[in-house]
Enzyme design. Structure first.
Site, PDB file in Angstrom:
ATOM      1  N   LYS A 161       2.145  -0.103  -2.733  1.00 55.48           N
ATOM      2  CA  LYS A 161       1.284  -0.935  -1.894  1.00 55.48           C
ATOM      3  C   LYS A 161       0.457  -1.827  -2.808  1.00 55.48           C
ATOM      4  O   LYS A 161      -0.018  -1.374  -3.862  1.00 55.48           O
ATOM      5  CB  LYS A 161       0.362  -0.078  -1.009  1.00 55.48           C
ATOM      6  CG  LYS A 161      -0.619  -0.929  -0.173  1.00 55.48           C
ATOM      7  CD  LYS A 161      -1.287  -0.128   0.918  1.00 55.48           C
ATOM      8  CE  LYS A 161      -2.467   0.692   0.480  1.00 55.48           C
ATOM      9  NZ  LYS A 161      -3.586  -0.049  -0.153  1.00 55.48           N
TER      10      LYS A 161
ATOM     11  N   GLU B 162      -6.927  -3.759   7.196  1.00 54.99           N
ATOM     12  CA  GLU B 162      -8.195  -3.038   7.013  1.00 54.99           C
ATOM     13  C   GLU B 162      -9.357  -3.876   7.504  1.00 54.99           C
ATOM     14  O   GLU B 162      -9.505  -5.050   7.133  1.00 54.99           O
ATOM     15  CB  GLU B 162      -8.385  -2.668   5.525  1.00 54.99           C
ATOM     16  CG  GLU B 162      -9.705  -1.918   5.300  1.00 54.99           C
ATOM     17  CD  GLU B 162      -9.800  -1.162   3.988  1.00 54.99           C
ATOM     18  OE1 GLU B 162      -8.798  -1.104   3.233  1.00 54.99           O
ATOM     19  OE2 GLU B 162     -10.903  -0.630   3.715  1.00 54.99           O
TER      20      GLU B 162
ATOM     21  N   SER C 238      -8.237   4.548  -3.736  1.00 59.40           N
ATOM     22  CA  SER C 238      -9.518   5.134  -3.324  1.00 59.40           C
ATOM     23  C   SER C 238      -9.780   6.412  -4.120  1.00 59.40           C
ATOM     24  O   SER C 238     -10.912   6.894  -4.158  1.00 59.40           O
ATOM     25  CB  SER C 238      -9.507   5.428  -1.816  1.00 59.40           C
ATOM     26  OG  SER C 238      -8.334   6.127  -1.448  1.00 59.40           O
TER      27      SER C 238
ATOM     28  N   GLU D 204      -2.536  -5.281  -2.662  1.00 59.53           N
ATOM     29  CA  GLU D 204      -3.485  -6.012  -1.825  1.00 59.53           C
ATOM     30  C   GLU D 204      -3.267  -7.518  -1.948  1.00 59.53           C
ATOM     31  O   GLU D 204      -3.026  -8.028  -3.050  1.00 59.53           O
ATOM     32  CB  GLU D 204      -4.926  -5.656  -2.236  1.00 59.53           C
ATOM     33  CG  GLU D 204      -5.229  -4.176  -2.028  1.00 59.53           C
ATOM     34  CD  GLU D 204      -6.674  -3.810  -2.357  1.00 59.53           C
ATOM     35  OE1 GLU D 204      -7.498  -4.725  -2.644  1.00 59.53           O
ATOM     36  OE2 GLU D 204      -6.985  -2.601  -2.327  1.00 59.53           O
TER      37      GLU D 204
HETATM   38  O1  KIV Z   1      -6.747   3.312  -1.359  1.00 58.17           O
HETATM   39  C1  KIV Z   1      -6.802   3.574  -0.150  1.00 58.17           C
HETATM   40  O2  KIV Z   1      -7.247   4.654   0.236  1.00 58.17           O
HETATM   41  C2  KIV Z   1      -6.330   2.559   0.799  1.00 58.17           C
HETATM   42  C3  KIV Z   1      -6.576   2.700   2.266  1.00 58.17           C
HETATM   43  C4  KIV Z   1      -5.813   1.711   3.067  1.00 58.17           C
HETATM   44  C5  KIV Z   1      -6.494   3.989   2.905  1.00 58.17           C
HETATM   45  O3  KIV Z   1      -5.755   1.612   0.380  1.00 58.17           O
END
Ligand code: KIV
Length: 279
Positions: A118, A186, A50, A120
């Site tokens: 992390k 999310e 983000s 997706e």
């Molecule tokens: O990039 C991000 O801010 C996220 C959210 C889950 C907060 O992946």
């Protein structure tokens, strides 16, 4: 100091062990000062992609690069002592195949000191998650609304309503079985988020999901009122700092134009008259 050298920070196994206990607290961070402010309050801090929208003015997360993530990851690591640091894998850095994902995840961890990455995706990313975990890279999964897939999802819509629910449930089970240590949910409807939380063995981290999740995360600039381009329903503004900052900038501009800033207390006195002819 790198996250791996930080003795007090929890690791992926500590976060996993929090399942069903006191809710996990998390925020995003992109800079050292913001990381310092949240370090004492968060279990983990996410260097989220983000950052592209929040700090770089991009209209989606798709333009975020490995170099951007590494630069912000290094900045956040300098501000953390107690909280674990998790870093997002940017769009197109892991989807091609597990080997590509390993190369880039290893680089993110080695160059920033993050304790986990992390990424997706659910069922379709399970093989990659397994590949990374088996090679020493803890993975936080991210399912439901996955912003990097905005062009195929057709917008920032709630995911998992009605006949989509089974697919999101299958994603949650797939990432758990693949070895993820936690999963971000999310924009998933509350009942579905609660069902996933009760069915899987790893902590669920909600953002627009349910208070029943094992933890919560928000984008820090959203909850502080700095990012005002739009406000998703799931964001609670705990402060409205954007207007405060703008008022301060406006006051500064007015004072500079009126020559009332800098005042005497902001300048340095001469110790002797300035010598020499005027030019
Ligand atoms: O990039 C991000 O801010 C996220 C959210 C889950 C907060 O992946």
């Amino acid at each position: 100091m790198s996250a791996t050298a930080r003795k007090k920070a929890p690791n992926a196994q500590d976060i996993r062990a929090q399942k069903g206990r006191v809710p996990l607290v998390s925020l995003t961070a992109y800079t050292t000062p913001m990381a310092r402010l949240m370090d004492a309050y968060c279990d983990f801090v996410l260097v989220g992609d983000s950052v592209g929208m929040v700090l770089h003015g991009l209209t989606s997360t798709l333009g975020v690069t490995m170099d951007m993530m590494i630069m912000h990851g290094q900045a956040v690591a300098r501000g953390l002592d107690k909280a674990m640091m998790v870093i997002d894998m940017p769009f197109a850095s892991y989807e091609h195949d597990p080997a590509q994902a390993f190369r880039n995840a290893a680089r993110l961890m080695a160059e920033t000191g993050a304790g986990a990455v992390k990424l997706e995706g659910g069922v379709e990313m399970a093989e990659t998650i397994r590949f990374l975990v088996q090679r020493g890279i803890p993975v936080m999964a991210h399912i439901g609304l996955t912003p990097q897939s905005i062009n195929t999802l057709g917008g920032y819509k709630v995911q998992g309503r009605a006949d989509q629910a089974q697919a999101v449930l299958a994603d949650a089970h797939a990432v758990t079985e693949a070895g993820a240590f936690s999963v971000v949910l999310e924009k998933v409807p509350q009942g579905l988020a609660d069902r996933i939380t009760s069915e899987i063995e790893i902590p669920t981290i909600g953002i627009g999901a349910s208070a029943g999740c094992d933890g919560q995360i928000l984008v820090v600039d959203d909850m502080l009122g700095f990012f005002t381009a739009f406000k998703p329903k799931f964001v609670k503004r705990y402060a409205d700092l954007g207007p405060l900052a703008e008022a301060a900038i406006a006051e500064y501009a007015a004072e500079v134009r009126a020559r009332s800033f800098p005042a005497d207390e902001h300048v340095f006195a001469d110790t002797a008259p300035v010598k020499g002819p005027k030019t």
